[in-house]
Design a protein around this motif. Structure first.
Motif, PDB file in Angstrom:
ATOM      1  N   LEU A   1       6.454  15.114  -9.248  1.00 45.30           N
ATOM      2  CA  LEU A   1       7.483  15.341 -10.268  1.00 45.30           C
ATOM      3  C   LEU A   1       6.916  16.049 -11.490  1.00 45.30           C
ATOM      4  N   ILE A   2       5.699  15.665 -11.883  1.00 44.73           N
ATOM      5  CA  ILE A   2       5.062  16.327 -13.024  1.00 44.73           C
ATOM      6  C   ILE A   2       4.818  17.806 -12.714  1.00 44.73           C
ATOM      7  N   LEU A   3       4.277  18.077 -11.526  1.00 48.22           N
ATOM      8  CA  LEU A   3       3.973  19.468 -11.158  1.00 48.22           C
ATOM      9  C   LEU A   3       5.223  20.310 -10.926  1.00 48.22           C
ATOM     10  N   SER A   4       6.371  19.646 -10.723  1.00 46.97           N
ATOM     11  CA  SER A   4       7.602  20.408 -10.507  1.00 46.97           C
ATOM     12  C   SER A   4       8.022  21.173 -11.758  1.00 46.97           C
ATOM     13  N   GLY A   5       7.608  20.691 -12.927  1.00 50.91           N
ATOM     14  CA  GLY A   5       7.935  21.372 -14.169  1.00 50.91           C
ATOM     15  C   GLY A   5       9.406  21.323 -14.543  1.00 50.91           C
ATOM     16  N   GLN A   6      10.143  20.378 -13.946  1.00 48.10           N
ATOM     17  CA  GLN A   6      11.585  20.304 -14.165  1.00 48.10           C
ATOM     18  C   GLN A   6      11.974  19.334 -15.282  1.00 48.10           C
ATOM     19  N   PHE A   7      10.999  18.832 -16.004  1.00 50.08           N
ATOM     20  CA  PHE A   7      11.275  17.812 -17.008  1.00 50.08           C
ATOM     21  C   PHE A   7      10.740  18.239 -18.370  1.00 50.08           C
ATOM     22  N   SER A   8      11.228  17.562 -19.393  1.00 46.69           N
ATOM     23  CA  SER A   8      10.770  17.865 -20.749  1.00 46.69           C
ATOM     24  C   SER A   8       9.317  17.414 -20.918  1.00 46.69           C
ATOM     25  N   ALA A   9       8.704  17.900 -21.980  1.00 43.54           N
ATOM     26  CA  ALA A   9       7.306  17.542 -22.249  1.00 43.54           C
ATOM     27  C   ALA A   9       7.156  16.040 -22.451  1.00 43.54           C
TER      28      ALA A   9
ATOM     29  N   LEU B   1       5.376  10.640 -20.323  1.00 40.34           N
ATOM     30  CA  LEU B   1       5.625   9.272 -19.842  1.00 40.34           C
ATOM     31  C   LEU B   1       5.250   9.140 -18.368  1.00 40.34           C
ATOM     32  N   MET B   2       5.555  10.171 -17.587  1.00 45.71           N
ATOM     33  CA  MET B   2       5.197  10.129 -16.168  1.00 45.71           C
ATOM     34  C   MET B   2       3.680  10.168 -15.984  1.00 45.71           C
ATOM     35  N   ALA B   3       2.992  10.889 -16.867  1.00 50.81           N
ATOM     36  CA  ALA B   3       1.531  10.928 -16.805  1.00 50.81           C
ATOM     37  C   ALA B   3       0.944   9.535 -17.058  1.00 50.81           C
ATOM     38  N   MET B   4       1.521   8.816 -18.013  1.00 48.59           N
ATOM     39  CA  MET B   4       1.066   7.446 -18.281  1.00 48.59           C
ATOM     40  C   MET B   4       1.362   6.539 -17.086  1.00 48.59           C
ATOM     41  N   GLY B   5       2.550   6.722 -16.481  1.00 51.92           N
ATOM     42  CA  GLY B   5       2.872   5.959 -15.278  1.00 51.92           C
ATOM     43  C   GLY B   5       1.924   6.284 -14.143  1.00 51.92           C
ATOM     44  N   LEU B   6       1.541   7.558 -14.037  1.00 52.79           N
ATOM     45  CA  LEU B   6       0.595   7.982 -13.010  1.00 52.79           C
ATOM     46  C   LEU B   6      -0.750   7.271 -13.195  1.00 52.79           C
ATOM     47  N   GLY B   7      -1.193   7.166 -14.436  1.00 46.19           N
ATOM     48  CA  GLY B   7      -2.440   6.466 -14.716  1.00 46.19           C
ATOM     49  C   GLY B   7      -2.375   5.002 -14.332  1.00 46.19           C
ATOM     50  N   MET B   8      -1.258   4.345 -14.655  1.00 44.57           N
ATOM     51  CA  MET B   8      -1.105   2.934 -14.316  1.00 44.57           C
ATOM     52  C   MET B   8      -1.078   2.730 -12.805  1.00 44.57           C
ATOM     53  N   PHE B   9      -0.402   3.621 -12.091  1.00 44.40           N
ATOM     54  CA  PHE B   9      -0.352   3.483 -10.636  1.00 44.40           C
ATOM     55  C   PHE B   9      -1.689   3.830  -9.988  1.00 44.40           C
TER      56      PHE B   9
ATOM     57  N   ILE C   1       2.033   9.512  -5.551  1.00 45.68           N
ATOM     58  CA  ILE C   1       2.253  10.888  -5.080  1.00 45.68           C
ATOM     59  C   ILE C   1       3.565  11.451  -5.633  1.00 45.68           C
ATOM     60  N   LEU C   2       4.594  10.601  -5.709  1.00 38.98           N
ATOM     61  CA  LEU C   2       5.882  11.027  -6.246  1.00 38.98           C
ATOM     62  C   LEU C   2       5.755  11.425  -7.719  1.00 38.98           C
ATOM     63  N   LEU C   3       5.096  10.605  -8.509  1.00 39.00           N
ATOM     64  CA  LEU C   3       4.937  10.906  -9.934  1.00 39.00           C
ATOM     65  C   LEU C   3       4.153  12.199 -10.136  1.00 39.00           C
ATOM     66  N   TYR C   4       3.095  12.375  -9.365  1.00 35.67           N
ATOM     67  CA  TYR C   4       2.293  13.603  -9.475  1.00 35.67           C
ATOM     68  C   TYR C   4       3.142  14.825  -9.119  1.00 35.67           C
TER      69      TYR C   4
ATOM     70  N   ALA D   1       0.833  -1.210   0.000  1.00 38.39           N
ATOM     71  CA  ALA D   1       0.000   0.000   0.000  1.00 38.39           C
ATOM     72  C   ALA D   1       0.865   1.256   0.000  1.00 38.39           C
ATOM     73  N   ILE D   2       1.896   1.256   0.838  1.00 40.12           N
ATOM     74  CA  ILE D   2       2.793   2.414   0.917  1.00 40.12           C
ATOM     75  C   ILE D   2       3.535   2.611  -0.402  1.00 40.12           C
ATOM     76  N   PHE D   3       3.957   1.500  -1.017  1.00 46.18           N
ATOM     77  CA  PHE D   3       4.681   1.577  -2.295  1.00 46.18           C
ATOM     78  C   PHE D   3       3.813   2.204  -3.384  1.00 46.18           C
ATOM     79  N   PHE D   4       2.588   1.700  -3.547  1.00 46.39           N
ATOM     80  CA  PHE D   4       1.740   2.206  -4.633  1.00 46.39           C
ATOM     81  C   PHE D   4       1.281   3.639  -4.374  1.00 46.39           C
ATOM     82  N   LEU D   5       0.874   3.938  -3.146  1.00 51.35           N
ATOM     83  CA  LEU D   5       0.455   5.299  -2.827  1.00 51.35           C
ATOM     84  C   LEU D   5       1.624   6.275  -2.920  1.00 51.35           C
ATOM     85  N   GLY D   6       2.795   5.855  -2.402  1.00 49.51           N
ATOM     86  CA  GLY D   6       3.977   6.716  -2.431  1.00 49.51           C
ATOM     87  C   GLY D   6       4.446   7.001  -3.843  1.00 49.51           C
ATOM     88  N   THR D   7       4.457   5.982  -4.698  1.00 45.75           N
ATOM     89  CA  THR D   7       4.896   6.170  -6.086  1.00 45.75           C
ATOM     90  C   THR D   7       3.941   7.085  -6.835  1.00 45.75           C
TER      91      THR D   7
END
Length: 362
Positions: A59-67, A72-80, A54-57, A46-52
């Motif tokens: 990282l996306i909002l940080s705006g520190q990555f390319s489009a 790709l992180m958005a797709m990972g967010l959907g899967m998690f 929140i982490l992906l969300y 539970a901690i792993f899936f919830l933590g991952t």
């Protein structure tokens, strides 16, 4: 308006199967001195899936990555989000995660991460689907896309369904998108779900439904647009990609348990009776997939062992591997079927073949 006939399971002699099975399962937990609820491994998951998630969300909002990286992180967010639904929300909503009701209620709220409503799910899934599994007209979970996808020989056939074994998988990608914008509203305000009365809800559930939906739209549409240096179409593309990834995971796992070759779609007689016991009915309408795969067990939250889940929905899925041998042997003792596909891909192929068969004119 004529009152629908209440469905009954009438094969009393078969009831001894479930009585025996419950005794054996209870004996297992007693002998092992185990709680049927979550253990340390379950809490770690539970901690792993919830933590991952929140982490992906974050990282996306940080705006520190390319489009492309954010896509790709958005797709990972959907899967998690789907994995949270399988591994955390599902057990909690069934009351299986913990013996403490408040813990289950708190963890049930993780369902909002999917943009879904746990109260509506409890009605459509816990009550209706688990009671009337695969019964046309009662279990709306098998109505994947009415008029587009045909899974039961008693359904009317339409010419375009000859191609459904191809386009069904595209429709599965829309599963969570429809859930976020349509399904919960439709089910909440529907007077009957199948033949089950759904006309009365507590006032607080109206408020929660609209408030949490609005909160989801803010977190995933408004906030990213305000804090990220992206155009509206990039936001729309990321949102769509997230939900397509989430949708295909949800859609496939849901279908591989009940809509594969060998599973039955029983029709009640004129008196509204299914002429078998409820537990035997679960064995005939449900199939496991990849039961020996640790990867499937980890990510699917026990939904790959759907037989054990349907028979013991209040037992945490972390215990299903141990229960499998007990259920299988008891089914064999009572000359009842135990359906399973050995791998995820064999189940997927079975689902594909069923779609192709049902897509042909009678």
């Amino acid at each position: 308006m004529q009152t629908p006939i209440k469905l009954k399971f009438t094969n009393t002699p078969q009831a001894s199967f479930f009585a025996t099975l419950r005794q054996r399962v209870d004996a297992y937990f007693k002998q092992k001195r185990l709680s049927p609820h979550a253990n340390g491994a379950m809490w770690t998951k539970a901690i792993f899936f919830l933590g991952t998630y929140i982490l992906l969300y974050s990282l996306i909002l940080s705006g520190q990555f390319s489009a492309w990286a954010m896509l790709l992180m958005a797709m990972g967010l959907g899967m998690f989000a789907a994995f949270i639904g399988f591994n955390v929300s599902h057990d909690a909503i069934h009351g299986a995660f913990s013996s403490r009701k408040w813990v289950n209620n708190v963890l049930s709220a993780s369902f909002y991460f999917l943009g879904a409503n746990p109260y509506v799910w409890k009605i459509t899934h816990n009550v209706v689907h688990h009671t009337y599994t695969n019964i046309p007209g009662h279990d709306e979970d098998i109505e994947i896309a009415p008029g587009l996808i045909r899974v039961d020989a008693d359904e009317p056939w339409r010419p375009w369904q000859r191609f459904q074994h191809w386009y069904a998988f595209l429709l599965y990608t829309l599963t969570s998108l429809m859930w976020v914008f349509r399904k919960d509203y439709l089910k909440f305000f529907k007077k009957r779900i199948g033949h089950t009365d759904n006309s009365v809800h507590p006032r607080r559930e109206y408020i929660i439904l609209f408030a949490t939906k609005a909160g989801y739209y803010v977190l995933f549409l408004v906030l990213p647009y305000l804090v990220l240096d992206i155009t509206w179409w990039q936001l729309a593309l990321g949102f769509l990609a997230m939900h397509m990834a989430e949708g295909v995971v949800l859609g496939l796992v849901f279908q591989l348990a009940h809509v594969v070759e060998g599973t039955a779609f029983p029709v009640p007689n004129e008196a509204g009776a299914i002429e078998e016991a409820w537990a035997a009915h679960q064995l005939r309408t449900t199939a496991n997939f990849a039961p020996r795969s640790r990867v499937a067990a980890f990510f699917c939250g026990g939904l790959n062992r759907q037989i054990e889940h349907h028979l013991f929905p209040k037992v945490c899925h972390i215990h299903y591997p141990a229960l499998t041998a007990i259920v299988k042997q008891t089914a064999r003792d009572f000359d009842l079927p135990y359906l399973e596909n050995p791998t995820f891909f064999s189940a997927l192929h079975s689902h594909y073949r069923l779609l192709k068969t049902m897509g042909r004119a009678a």
